[in-house]
Design an enzyme around this catalytic site. Structure first.
Site, short mmCIF file in Angstrom:
data_model
loop_
_atom_site.label_atom_id
_atom_site.label_comp_id
_atom_site.label_asym_id
_atom_site.label_seq_id
_atom_site.Cartn_x
_atom_site.Cartn_y
_atom_site.Cartn_z
NE ARG A 190 -2.40 -7.62 -4.50
CZ ARG A 190 -3.12 -8.05 -3.47
NH1 ARG A 190 -2.58 -8.12 -2.28
NH2 ARG A 190 -4.37 -8.42 -3.64
CB SER B 139 -4.07 -6.65 4.53
OG SER B 139 -3.71 -5.38 4.09
CG HIS C 77 -1.90 -1.04 1.37
ND1 HIS C 77 -2.02 -1.83 2.48
CD2 HIS C 77 -2.86 -1.45 0.51
CE1 HIS C 77 -3.01 -2.69 2.31
NE2 HIS C 77 -3.54 -2.49 1.12
CE LYS D 135 -12.60 -7.68 2.81
NZ LYS D 135 -11.49 -6.92 2.25
#
Ligand code: PNS
Length: 163
Positions: free
Chosen positions: A94, A132, A21, A45
């Protein structure tokens, strides 16, 4: 007359902020005058870090970056981006595995707000595997995350897991 400052919003869960990030935020500051890191409050979440903890960590890491602001948002991302006067949403890409979800989201956001572009930035090569959730998992079991997160985040993970 000076040109209108360009604002981009970088949204996400940031649970927690990773070096991936950080890399994307720094890249975004080279393209935009103001980058608002927007922590989503309504993600479906159960987060490890509270919203205040996540915002606090990002603020600490970017305390010397005057063009980076950290905020929270609730509801539709594009509505928040409009309120901020943003012309772009930043997302990190990514790997191919990110692509379908990101593509769907970008098209939906464009449908909702045609004037706001999604800008995909690619992180440094050695950070492309980072997420993460992987950081949380490694830290939970006492693994070394010093290469993956800022020292402030590493300390916060140690406190959280008592490792
Ligand atoms: O880091 P994440 O968890 O991948 O971020 C996802 C996020 C927060 C950017 C996304 O869930 C979002 O934009 N939520 C806000 C609600 C919204 O606008 N949904 C429609 C997007 S198509």
């Amino acid at each position: 007359m000076s040109p209108t400052p360009r604002t981009a919003v970088f949204p996400g869960s940031f649970d927690p902020l990773t070096n991936g990030h950080v890399d994307i935020i720094v890249r975004a500051t080279r393209l935009f005058d103001r980058v608002v890191v927007a922590v989503a409050m309504n993600a479906e979440k159960t987060p490890l870090f509270s919203i205040d903890e996540r915002v606090g960590l990002i603020r600490e890491v970017f305390r010397d970056h005057l063009s980076v602001q950290v905020d929270t948002f609730n509801g539709l991302l594009v509505e928040y981006a409009r309120q901020q006067g943003a012309s772009a949403l930043i997302r990190g890409l990514r790997a191919v595995s990110d692509f379908e979800y990101e593509f769907q989201m970008a098209l939906m956001n464009r449908n909702l707000a045609p004037g706001i572009e999604t800008v995909f930035l690619v992180p440094a090569f050695d950070l492309t595997y980072l997420s993460s959730s992987l950081v949380r998992e490694v830290a939970r079991f006492g693994g070394d995350v010093s290469q993956l997160v800022h020292p402030k985040v590493q300390q916060a993970l140690k406190r959280k897991f008592g490792t």
